[in-house]
Write a protein that holds these residues in place. Structure first.
Motif, PDB file in Angstrom:
ATOM      1  N   TYR A 121       0.854  -1.184   0.000  1.00  0.00           N
ATOM      2  CA  TYR A 121       0.000   0.000   0.000  1.00  0.00           C
ATOM      3  C   TYR A 121       0.894   1.240   0.000  1.00  0.00           C
ATOM      4  CZ  TYR A 121      -3.875  -3.060   1.535  1.00  0.00           C
ATOM      5  OH  TYR A 121      -4.822  -4.049   1.639  1.00  0.00           O
ATOM      6  N   PHE A 163      -1.685  -1.430  -4.216  1.00  0.00           N
ATOM      7  CA  PHE A 163      -2.686  -0.361  -4.185  1.00  0.00           C
ATOM      8  C   PHE A 163      -2.002   0.975  -3.885  1.00  0.00           C
ATOM      9  CE2 PHE A 163      -5.283  -4.085  -3.314  1.00  0.00           C
ATOM     10  CZ  PHE A 163      -6.423  -3.845  -4.061  1.00  0.00           C
ATOM     11  N   THR A 195     -11.265   4.740  -9.416  1.00  0.00           N
ATOM     12  CA  THR A 195     -10.210   3.739  -9.470  1.00  0.00           C
ATOM     13  C   THR A 195      -9.560   3.750 -10.851  1.00  0.00           C
ATOM     14  OG1 THR A 195     -11.423   2.322  -7.927  1.00  0.00           O
ATOM     15  CG2 THR A 195      -9.652   1.290  -9.182  1.00  0.00           C
ATOM     16  N   THR A 244      -3.091  -0.393  -8.811  1.00  0.00           N
ATOM     17  CA  THR A 244      -4.471   0.065  -8.697  1.00  0.00           C
ATOM     18  C   THR A 244      -4.486   1.358  -7.904  1.00  0.00           C
ATOM     19  OG1 THR A 244      -5.302  -2.209  -8.731  1.00  0.00           O
ATOM     20  CG2 THR A 244      -6.788  -0.502  -7.901  1.00  0.00           C
TER      21      THR A 244
END
Length: 294
Positions: free
Chosen positions: A79, A126, A138, A162
């Motif tokens: 992340y 992400f 997104t 993403t």
């Protein structure tokens, strides 16, 4: 004073705060990290300890450290917080993962020279984006878009990031499913709004923290960590200068000197340990000494 320089906001304060909230090895941070994972994946995992942190925090990678990474079951999760638009996130993720996989192989005593296939956790990357680009919610960024030349038909290699747009709106699906992320995003928006309203940097941050305490964002987090959050938002650190200085003059002595200076600016002790390479126990010892001397 005439020549006094106004305090500036740390360019990486969103990144540091994101990691401070979701990336620590505390019971509170574990719960919030689990909530974020469940919100992203539509799962209902209840064991926070099942998410095993493996974030790159070694001083050897001082200019290449990721925000939060952890292994869960058969997944390697990464992340990253990103304050400005960066089309190179897939490439950055690719580099981060190469280091994370090296660590994974060493920890599990695996070798790629084996005659048997080495199995590794599936990568999931992400990026939590703050910025002017707010649509769509997104975005999928592909590493192949950065490849030179024309692809051949048989080439199938791909790596994606993403990107999730963060907005201070409680009706955004991700915010609905993850209150800690909503509160984090709301606090960041408070600072931005205060600056836009004409407040100086210091006032903008302090006012946002006081409002976060009043609204009980993240429970009592901002009340308990008020000084540390303000320090993390307002202090800057020149990592390149630090590296060059330590190489020339002796790492330990300069690391201690740097740590002392950072303590004077209320820099988080955990970040001081990460940046200087000093054990946390040593940083806490220096903190205690500076308190006594004061």
């Amino acid at each position: 004073m005439e020549n006094e320089v106004a305090p500036t906001i740390n360019r990486e304060y969103k990144d540091r705060l994101f990691k401070f909230i979701f990336g620590k090895d505390t019971e509170q941070s574990k719960r919030w990290r689990l909530q974020l994972y469940n919100a992203l994946n539509g799962t209902n995992i209840t064991d926070a300890d099942a998410l095993v942190i493996n974030t790159i925090e070694n001083v050897l990678f001082i200019s290449m450290h990721n925000d939060i990474s952890f292994i869960f079951d058969t997944e390697m999760n990464l992340y990253e917080e990103q304050s400005s638009w960066n089309p190179n996130m897939p490439l950055r993720g690719f580099i981060y993962f190469s280091i994370l996989y090296q660590k994974y192989l060493v920890k599990n005593k695996m070798t790629i020279l084996s005659t048997q296939k080495v199995m590794i956790p599936r990568p999931r990357f992400f990026v939590f984006y703050h910025g002017k680009e707010t649509e769509p919610e997104t975005i999928k960024l592909k590493l192949s878009d950065s490849f030179l030349g024309e692809p051949r038909d048989e080439e199938q290699f791909e790596w994606t990031a993403t990107v999730l747009n963060l907005r201070p709106d409680e009706n955004v699906p991700l915010n609905k499913n993850c209150t800690p992320l909503y509160h984090y995003t709301k606090f960041i928006s408070m600072i931005t709004a205060n600056i836009a309203a004409g407040m100086d940097n210091q006032k903008a941050v302090e006012t946002a923290v006081d409002e976060a305490i009043k609204q009980e964002l993240l429970g009592d987090f901002f009340k308990v960590n008020k000084a540390e959050v303000i320090g993390m938002c307002m202090t800057e650190f020149d990592e390149e200068l630090a590296i060059n200085t330590w190489r020339q003059d002796g790492r330990t002595e300069k690391a201690i000197e740097t740590a002392v200076n950072m303590l004077k600016k209320n820099y988080p002790t955990s970040d001081i340990s990460e940046i200087t390479g000093l054990p946390l126990e040593k940083v806490l010892e220096l903190q205690k000494e500076s308190t006594v001397q004061a």
